[in-house]
Design an enzyme around this catalytic site. Structure first.
Site, PDB file in Angstrom:
ATOM      1  N   ASN A   9       0.879  -1.181   0.000  1.00 56.62           N
ATOM      2  CA  ASN A   9       0.000   0.000   0.000  1.00 56.62           C
ATOM      3  C   ASN A   9       0.911   1.225   0.000  1.00 56.62           C
ATOM      4  O   ASN A   9       1.522   1.546   1.011  1.00 56.62           O
ATOM      5  CB  ASN A   9      -0.894  -0.026   1.249  1.00 56.62           C
ATOM      6  CG  ASN A   9      -1.691   1.263   1.401  1.00 56.62           C
ATOM      7  OD1 ASN A   9      -1.741   2.101   0.493  1.00 56.62           O
ATOM      8  ND2 ASN A   9      -2.320   1.437   2.562  1.00 56.62           N
ATOM      9  N   TRP A  10       0.974   1.869  -1.155  1.00 52.19           N
ATOM     10  CA  TRP A  10       1.903   3.004  -1.281  1.00 52.19           C
ATOM     11  C   TRP A  10       1.390   4.277  -0.611  1.00 52.19           C
ATOM     12  O   TRP A  10       2.123   5.257  -0.511  1.00 52.19           O
ATOM     13  CB  TRP A  10       2.182   3.277  -2.773  1.00 52.19           C
ATOM     14  CG  TRP A  10       3.177   2.328  -3.365  1.00 52.19           C
ATOM     15  CD1 TRP A  10       3.898   1.366  -2.709  1.00 52.19           C
ATOM     16  CD2 TRP A  10       3.569   2.260  -4.742  1.00 52.19           C
ATOM     17  NE1 TRP A  10       4.717   0.711  -3.596  1.00 52.19           N
ATOM     18  CE2 TRP A  10       4.538   1.234  -4.845  1.00 52.19           C
ATOM     19  CE3 TRP A  10       3.195   2.963  -5.889  1.00 52.19           C
ATOM     20  CZ2 TRP A  10       5.136   0.903  -6.065  1.00 52.19           C
ATOM     21  CZ3 TRP A  10       3.794   2.626  -7.091  1.00 52.19           C
ATOM     22  CH2 TRP A  10       4.759   1.603  -7.179  1.00 52.19           C
ATOM     23  N   LYS A  11       0.129   4.282  -0.220  1.00 55.67           N
ATOM     24  CA  LYS A  11      -0.455   5.489   0.395  1.00 55.67           C
ATOM     25  C   LYS A  11      -0.193   6.700  -0.522  1.00 55.67           C
ATOM     26  O   LYS A  11      -0.239   6.552  -1.733  1.00 55.67           O
ATOM     27  CB  LYS A  11       0.078   5.677   1.817  1.00 55.67           C
ATOM     28  CG  LYS A  11      -0.106   4.394   2.649  1.00 55.67           C
ATOM     29  CD  LYS A  11       0.133   4.568   4.118  1.00 55.67           C
ATOM     30  CE  LYS A  11      -0.089   3.230   4.823  1.00 55.67           C
ATOM     31  NZ  LYS A  11       0.025   3.314   6.262  1.00 55.67           N
ATOM     32  N   HIS A  94      -9.549   1.496   4.984  1.00 55.42           N
ATOM     33  CA  HIS A  94      -8.252   1.620   5.664  1.00 55.42           C
ATOM     34  C   HIS A  94      -8.406   2.583   6.846  1.00 55.42           C
ATOM     35  O   HIS A  94      -9.163   3.556   6.761  1.00 55.42           O
ATOM     36  CB  HIS A  94      -7.197   2.135   4.678  1.00 55.42           C
ATOM     37  CG  HIS A  94      -5.818   2.050   5.241  1.00 55.42           C
ATOM     38  ND1 HIS A  94      -5.333   2.983   6.131  1.00 55.42           N
ATOM     39  CD2 HIS A  94      -4.829   1.130   5.089  1.00 55.42           C
ATOM     40  CE1 HIS A  94      -4.096   2.639   6.486  1.00 55.42           C
ATOM     41  NE2 HIS A  94      -3.774   1.518   5.868  1.00 55.42           N
ATOM     42  N   GLU A  96      -6.702   4.931   7.876  1.00 54.66           N
ATOM     43  CA  GLU A  96      -6.455   6.345   7.549  1.00 54.66           C
ATOM     44  C   GLU A  96      -7.663   6.956   6.858  1.00 54.66           C
ATOM     45  O   GLU A  96      -7.967   8.141   7.024  1.00 54.66           O
ATOM     46  CB  GLU A  96      -5.180   6.449   6.694  1.00 54.66           C
ATOM     47  CG  GLU A  96      -3.942   6.167   7.549  1.00 54.66           C
ATOM     48  CD  GLU A  96      -2.788   5.525   6.804  1.00 54.66           C
ATOM     49  OE1 GLU A  96      -2.762   5.566   5.557  1.00 54.66           O
ATOM     50  OE2 GLU A  96      -1.899   4.973   7.481  1.00 54.66           O
ATOM     51  N   GLU A 166      -5.396  -4.713  10.665  1.00 58.57           N
ATOM     52  CA  GLU A 166      -4.352  -3.691  10.826  1.00 58.57           C
ATOM     53  C   GLU A 166      -4.588  -2.923  12.129  1.00 58.57           C
ATOM     54  O   GLU A 166      -5.332  -1.930  12.141  1.00 58.57           O
ATOM     55  CB  GLU A 166      -4.387  -2.709   9.654  1.00 58.57           C
ATOM     56  CG  GLU A 166      -4.063  -3.326   8.318  1.00 58.57           C
ATOM     57  CD  GLU A 166      -3.428  -2.318   7.361  1.00 58.57           C
ATOM     58  OE1 GLU A 166      -2.389  -2.650   6.782  1.00 58.57           O
ATOM     59  OE2 GLU A 166      -3.955  -1.197   7.209  1.00 58.57           O
ATOM     60  N   GLY A 172       2.716   2.205  10.786  1.00 60.64           N
ATOM     61  CA  GLY A 172       3.698   3.284  10.639  1.00 60.64           C
ATOM     62  C   GLY A 172       4.462   3.610  11.910  1.00 60.64           C
ATOM     63  O   GLY A 172       5.148   4.619  11.986  1.00 60.64           O
ATOM     64  N   SER A 212       3.555  -2.266  10.230  1.00 64.36           N
ATOM     65  CA  SER A 212       5.010  -2.361  10.401  1.00 64.36           C
ATOM     66  C   SER A 212       5.586  -3.720   9.990  1.00 64.36           C
ATOM     67  O   SER A 212       6.549  -4.202  10.582  1.00 64.36           O
ATOM     68  CB  SER A 212       5.409  -2.010  11.843  1.00 64.36           C
ATOM     69  OG  SER A 212       5.056  -0.664  12.132  1.00 64.36           O
ATOM     70  N   GLY A 233       2.792  -1.123   4.254  1.00 69.81           N
ATOM     71  CA  GLY A 233       2.904   0.293   3.903  1.00 69.81           C
ATOM     72  C   GLY A 233       4.343   0.674   3.605  1.00 69.81           C
ATOM     73  O   GLY A 233       4.872   0.411   2.529  1.00 69.81           O
ATOM     74  N   GLY A 234       5.004   1.282   4.593  1.00 70.65           N
ATOM     75  CA  GLY A 234       6.344   1.839   4.413  1.00 70.65           C
ATOM     76  C   GLY A 234       7.332   0.919   3.717  1.00 70.65           C
ATOM     77  O   GLY A 234       8.073   1.349   2.817  1.00 70.65           O
TER      78      GLY A 234
HETATM   79  P1  13P Z   1       3.076   0.331   7.648  1.00 70.37           P
HETATM   80  O1  13P Z   1       3.513  -0.982   7.014  1.00 70.37           O
HETATM   81  O2  13P Z   1       3.849   1.501   7.156  1.00 70.37           O
HETATM   82  O3  13P Z   1       3.016   0.217   9.138  1.00 70.37           O
HETATM   83  O4  13P Z   1       1.581   0.582   7.149  1.00 70.37           O
HETATM   84  C1  13P Z   1       0.654  -0.421   7.265  1.00 70.37           C
HETATM   85  C2  13P Z   1      -0.540  -0.050   6.474  1.00 70.37           C
HETATM   86  O5  13P Z   1      -1.272   0.863   6.827  1.00 70.37           O
HETATM   87  C3  13P Z   1      -0.802  -0.808   5.250  1.00 70.37           C
HETATM   88  O6  13P Z   1      -2.071  -0.559   4.767  1.00 70.37           O
END
Ligand code: 13P
Length: 250
Positions: A9-11, A94, A96, A166, A172, A212, A233-234
């Protein structure tokens, strides 16, 4: 047997050039045959990504969609538009989006149904805050999120739904849920699906962990019986994401 799936997930990251560079490398170095791979990318890079990934087994995903088919919804994207770009997976709900864009369990449910109608696989995200976990109400919260997301979802379509656990405190933050904590909730989610659709269907649904995940902890998380992959994510923004994907196959 359920196929594992790893979704990046590149956000709100990546220009077209950055996307092209990273995916060219991932495409060349990933070495899996039993694992599905997808990238949920910003709309602005979808066409570029689609071209880079053509004739690979890496699929295009979206981070969001609108539930209405068309009309006066400035700034939104429809299921049909995603189909036009051959999007195969779409994140829904999600944390966010729930936090910053006020998505509710009801809008999540509408989006899930709209996506399933178009044969795009929804990846429904659920999870608790640290306070909810400390209060001991996280399992009840997750039960509500899962049940509302799946309300009126036809049994014919249910196996196309992917659920991602999640926990907000792990997103994050660098704090990953332990494999036992993640397994406990993922197996609980399977149990809820079994309550609604029966045990045999629940065994076919893919349930992911996200928060994470990186190349150092992926292998242990993937070894748990009810964790069928990860939403990342990251770590999906870096070349070392290949190691996360390859870990799903070991
Ligand atoms: P991180 O892997 O950066 O913690 O993010 C997780 C996430 O929100 C994937 O959708």
């Amino acid at each position: 047997m359920r196929r594992k799936i790893v979704i990046g997930n590149w956000k709100m990251n990546m220009t077209r050039m950055e996307a092209k560079n990273l995916l060219t490398l991932v495409k060349e170095s990933v070495n899996v045959s039993q694992t599905d791979i997808a990238f949920a990318v910003p709309y602005t890079v979808m066409e570029t990504v689609q071209k880079v990934l053509a004739e690979s087994n890496i699929m295009l995903g979206s981070q969001n969609v609108h539930s209405e088919p068309r009309g006066a919804y400035t700034g939104e994207i429809s299921v049909e538009m995603l189909k036009d770009l051959e999007v195969k997976y779409c994140l829904v709900g999600h944390s966010e989006r729930r936090k910053y864009f006020l998505e509710t369990d009801e809008t999540v449910n509408k989006k899930v149904k709209a996506l399933l109608e178009a044969n795009i696989k929804p990846v429904v995200c659920v999870g608790e805050t640290i306070t909810q976990r400390e209060q001991g109400i996280h399992l009840e919260l997750i039960r509500t999120q899962v049940k509302k997301a799946l309300a009126d979802v036809d049994i014919m379509h249910i196996e196309d739904v992917i659920i991602a656990y999640e926990p907000l405190w792990a997103i994050g933050t660098g704090v990953t849920a332990t494999s036992d904590e993640a397994e406990e909730v993922c197996s609980f989610i399977r149990y809820i699906v079994a309550e609604i659709y029966g045990v045999s269907i629940s065994q076919n649904i893919r349930i992911l962990y996200g928060g994470s995940v990186n190349e150092n902890n992926a292998k242990e998380l993937f070894s748990m019986p009810n964790i069928d992959g990860a939403l990342v994510g990251g770590a999906s923004l870096k070349p070392t994401f290949v190691e996360v994907i390859n870990a799903a196959e070991e």
